[in-house]
Structure formats: C-alpha cells, structure tokens
Scaffold this motif. Structure first.
Motif, short mmCIF file in Angstrom:
data_model
loop_
_atom_site.label_atom_id
_atom_site.label_comp_id
_atom_site.label_asym_id
_atom_site.label_seq_id
_atom_site.Cartn_x
_atom_site.Cartn_y
_atom_site.Cartn_z
N GLN A 4 0.82 -1.20 0.00
CA GLN A 4 0.00 0.00 0.00
C GLN A 4 0.87 1.26 0.00
N GLU B 60 0.11 4.01 1.21
CA GLU B 60 0.03 4.63 2.54
C GLU B 60 1.09 4.08 3.48
N THR B 61 1.35 2.77 3.40
CA THR B 61 2.38 2.17 4.24
C THR B 61 3.77 2.63 3.80
N ASP C 240 5.39 4.60 6.72
CA ASP C 240 6.29 3.72 7.47
C ASP C 240 7.17 2.95 6.48
N LYS D 113 8.96 -0.32 7.58
CA LYS D 113 8.09 -1.50 7.62
C LYS D 113 7.83 -2.03 6.22
N ALA D 114 7.58 -1.11 5.29
CA ALA D 114 7.28 -1.51 3.92
C ALA D 114 8.46 -2.24 3.29
N VAL E 245 0.49 -5.24 2.79
CA VAL E 245 1.33 -4.52 3.76
C VAL E 245 0.95 -3.05 3.72
#
Length: 288
Positions: free
Chosen positions: A198, A200-201, A205, A208-209, A288
């Motif tokens: 995503q 947005e992820t 972040d 994390k991605a 994710v």
C-alpha cells in the motif's frame, strides 16, 4: 544465487556460468512503484527503475508467434519459452549492474500465466492506493501541466475533470486496466506469487514496507536512507509531455492534503479498495 526465476548476469558474469533472480513490480498507477524502485536502487546489489519496455516486448513476440502467423506451425511451446526468456536475458544482459533485477510494468499483473511459464517461482510486488487519491494525483498532474495536453487524456484539450475521471477508469483506461489486472491477479490461481504494498504504508512507514518486501522475496535486509532518495526520471517525463510526473521527493514522508476532485467523483471510488476486505482475500495474499 541460482533460481528458477533467473536471468543471465551482468558485469563479469557469463552466460551459463551465473544467474541472477528477477522480480516484478506492478499494480496501480500513482501508487508508489517509482518510489519503491528509487529505494531499492539504494541497495548496491539491486537494479530497479521505473517502467521498462519488456512487458510490451513480450506481448509483441507472443503475437508474432501466435497462429496469426502461418509459420507458427514450426514454433513449439518450448521455443516460445526460450524466445521470451531471451528477451529478458538480452535486455538486461551486461548493460545493467546488480545481482538482483526488479522489472516494473503495470501490465505484469495481467500476465501471471505467462510469467509462470517463464519463471515458475516468480514474485510480483503490486503497489496499490485508494482509487480516489489516484484520480486526484492524476488530475493534479494534468493541471500542473495545463499548457501541455497529455497522453493521459488522449491529448484532448476541452475535457473536464469528469471526462478525465471517466477516461482514467474505463476498462482500457490508465487506471481501469491496471485495476482489473490487479483484481485478476489477486483472485486468480497465481495469487500465491503476489504481494500488495500500500502506498500509505510506503509513505508513512517506509522501514516497515521495505522490510516486508525483503521478507517476501527472501533477500537479506538492507539499511535504506529514507531521507536521501533519488531517481532521475526528468528525461522520460519531458518526453511524454508531463514534466515531474514521476518525480520522487528527497525524503519519504506522507503528505496530508485536501483533494482537488469534486466531492461526487471522490466518493465514487472511495469503496474500491478491495484489498482491505480480509474476508475477500481468499488466497491469503500479503497486504502490507
């Protein structure tokens, strides 16, 4: 590293002596694929860039080897596989450094059966984003280049945002085709080769991605610099008449903003993020 989804290497590597894996980046437009490529390029072992011509080349060769060519009777499926794999080997050959290749094209999600024939353990990272914000991003790009009619609207000069939104989302439109291809991949029999990332992820972040991407492809983690991102796409964007279309910010950060779309257009697509429906994720595709 030897892999069933590999192409010949570059640099000092010679055909038959070493192979390197290739992964695919696909998904929806304006959803972070260029940013993802820019980050992956920070790893000296990786080669990644914005969209390559390989998917189109595969389509062209499939057509030429089909029964529309009367001489196709002399072409076996194994020859077809060798010819298509040869496109990858010839294109990436010795001109691209890196032990690992990432090839980007929005149409890869529509070609999973073909990829399965060529590289049985292939993996695709599909970038996704809420459709309302994709349309918003495209409209911003159009308005930012108001003096240069764009391929994104078939160079029409008198269209409204309503015409453009309809054109983007029709079945063969810039967004509509990619969206349908993504659904085809997500719900199809090859969904086990797919990961959805995503936007947005990735923007909010990135650590994390990127950790999820490395885990998905089975590569060793790498410390990325999210405050110093660079990818030169100026020449390509200028050539298409859309300067700045693929520009990425130096720092990865989510930019909160209000939409420029009329409320009815924005609401039209706000429930189209099917990947957020866990019950509909029948194949357990990682999102994710």
């Amino acid at each position: 590293m030897k892999s069933a989804h590999a192409i010949t290497g570059s640099g000092d590597w010679k055909k038959g002596e070493a192979v390197r894996p290739i992964y695919f980046i696909s998904g929806l437009p304006r959803s972070g694929s260029t940013l993802l490529a820019a980050l992956l390029r920070q790893n000296p072992r990786f080669h990644a860039h914005m969209s390559s011509p390989l998917a189109g080349m595969v389509d062209a060769m499939l057509g030429e080897m089909s029964d529309r060519n009367e001489l196709s009777v002399f072409i076996s499926d194994e020859q077809r596989r060798r010819v298509l794999r040869g496109l990858f080997e010839g294109y990436y050959g010795q001109d691209f450094a890196g032990d690992v290749i990432f090839d980007t094209n929005r149409t890869w999600c529509a070609k999973l059966p073909v990829l399965s024939e060529l590289y049985p353990d292939f993996k695709i990272i599909a970038c996704v984003r809420h459709l309302s914000w994709i349309i918003d991003s495209l409209e911003r790009a159009m308005q930012r280049n108001a003096l240069r009619p764009s391929f994104m609207s078939n160079f029409q000069t008198g269209s409204t945002v309503y015409h453009r939104a309809d054109g983007f989302t029709m079945g063969d439109g810039l967004v509509g085709y990619s969206y349908n291809a993504l659904k085809n991949a997500f719900f199809g029999e090859y969904a086990g080769h797919l990961m959805l990332l995503q936007y947005e992820t990735l923007a909010r972040d990135p650590a994390k991605a990127m950790a999820a991407v490395y885990d998905f492809i089975g590569e060793a983690p790498f410390q990325h610099d999210f405050n110093n991102v660079h990818l030169d796409t100026e020449a390509f964007d200028a050539h298409t008449g859309m300067p700045g279309l693929h520009a990425v910010g130096r720092k990865v950060a989510a930019q909160e903003r209000k939409t420029i779309l009329p409320p009815d257009i924005f609401r039209r697509f706000e429930n189209e993020a099917f990947w957020l429906n866990k019950q509909a994720n029948i194949h357990g595709v990682p999102v994710v």
